[in-house]
Design a protein around this motif. Sequence first.
Motif, PDB file in Angstrom:
ATOM      1  N   VAL A 196       0.850  -1.184   0.000  1.00 35.47           N
ATOM      2  CA  VAL A 196       0.000   0.000   0.000  1.00 35.47           C
ATOM      3  C   VAL A 196       0.888   1.237   0.000  1.00 35.47           C
ATOM      4  N   GLN A 197       0.295   2.357  -0.324  1.00 35.47           N
ATOM      5  CA  GLN A 197       1.040   3.614  -0.345  1.00 35.47           C
ATOM      6  C   GLN A 197       0.559   4.479   0.817  1.00 35.47           C
ATOM      7  N   VAL A 198       1.506   5.133   1.489  1.00 37.64           N
ATOM      8  CA  VAL A 198       1.159   6.018   2.595  1.00 37.64           C
ATOM      9  C   VAL A 198       0.630   7.328   2.011  1.00 37.64           C
ATOM     10  N   ILE A 199      -0.606   7.652   2.374  1.00 36.19           N
ATOM     11  CA  ILE A 199      -1.235   8.886   1.907  1.00 36.19           C
ATOM     12  C   ILE A 199      -0.925  10.027   2.879  1.00 36.19           C
ATOM     13  N   ALA A 200      -0.997   9.731   4.176  1.00 35.06           N
ATOM     14  CA  ALA A 200      -0.760  10.749   5.201  1.00 35.06           C
ATOM     15  C   ALA A 200      -0.370  10.046   6.496  1.00 35.06           C
ATOM     16  N   ILE A 201       0.097  10.846   7.445  1.00 33.91           N
ATOM     17  CA  ILE A 201       0.393  10.351   8.780  1.00 33.91           C
ATOM     18  C   ILE A 201      -0.465  11.160   9.740  1.00 33.91           C
ATOM     19  N   SER A 202      -1.194  10.462  10.597  1.00 31.03           N
ATOM     20  CA  SER A 202      -2.029  11.118  11.601  1.00 31.03           C
ATOM     21  C   SER A 202      -1.544  10.619  12.961  1.00 31.03           C
ATOM     22  N   GLY A 203      -0.813  11.447  13.686  1.00 31.93           N
ATOM     23  CA  GLY A 203      -0.223  11.027  14.950  1.00 31.93           C
ATOM     24  C   GLY A 203       0.816   9.946  14.672  1.00 31.93           C
ATOM     25  N   ALA A 204       0.582   8.760  15.230  1.00 32.72           N
ATOM     26  CA  ALA A 204       1.480   7.635  15.002  1.00 32.72           C
ATOM     27  C   ALA A 204       0.822   6.590  14.116  1.00 32.72           C
ATOM     28  N   THR A 205      -0.156   7.010  13.329  1.00 28.12           N
ATOM     29  CA  THR A 205      -0.895   6.091  12.463  1.00 28.12           C
ATOM     30  C   THR A 205      -0.711   6.493  11.009  1.00 28.12           C
ATOM     31  N   ALA A 206      -0.359   5.511  10.195  1.00 28.97           N
ATOM     32  CA  ALA A 206      -0.209   5.749   8.761  1.00 28.97           C
ATOM     33  C   ALA A 206      -1.558   5.556   8.100  1.00 28.97           C
ATOM     34  N   LEU A 207      -1.991   6.529   7.333  1.00 29.84           N
ATOM     35  CA  LEU A 207      -3.208   6.403   6.540  1.00 29.84           C
ATOM     36  C   LEU A 207      -2.777   5.939   5.161  1.00 29.84           C
ATOM     37  N   VAL A 208      -3.249   4.769   4.772  1.00 33.56           N
ATOM     38  CA  VAL A 208      -2.750   4.130   3.550  1.00 33.56           C
ATOM     39  C   VAL A 208      -3.863   3.936   2.540  1.00 33.56           C
ATOM     40  N   GLY A 209      -3.459   3.746   1.315  1.00 37.68           N
ATOM     41  CA  GLY A 209      -4.426   3.500   0.251  1.00 37.68           C
ATOM     42  C   GLY A 209      -3.801   2.711  -0.849  1.00 37.68           C
TER      43      GLY A 209
END
Length: 136
Positions: A123-136
């Motif tokens: 998957v590709q990392v779209i954003a980082i929110s805190g210590a969580t990677a938002l992926v898509g």
Amino acid sequence: MWWLIAAAVLAVVEVLTVDLVAIMLAGGAAAAAIASAVGAPAPVSFLVFAAVSALLLLVLRPVAKRHLTRGPVLRSGTDALRGQQALVLERVDGRDGRVKLGGEIWSARAYDETSAYDVGTSVQVIAISGATALVG
């Protein structure tokens, strides 16, 4: 000959100042030296110097300054992780999951909350929110 000496002196001044003004005047002096070498009278050589110098200062200098002042874009921290590829270690959905990102294990969730990614999916990392990677 005087125009070549002027061009050389202006080039040395430019090395000391690095403001891209003296080098433009040196270009004008070099053009005037060429005009004199082909037999142009002194007033024409001065006009060539003035015209070429003005043209270089007004057209070339702003472009050169833009290229010199704009440094490379260096992303650091979490910004550097955006766009990176990650490997799903635990199923990732809209609520939770785990990915391996840059050699580290990150908590992750799907950027699109309706999507889910199974173990082994890249998957590709779209954003980082805190210590969580938002992926898509």
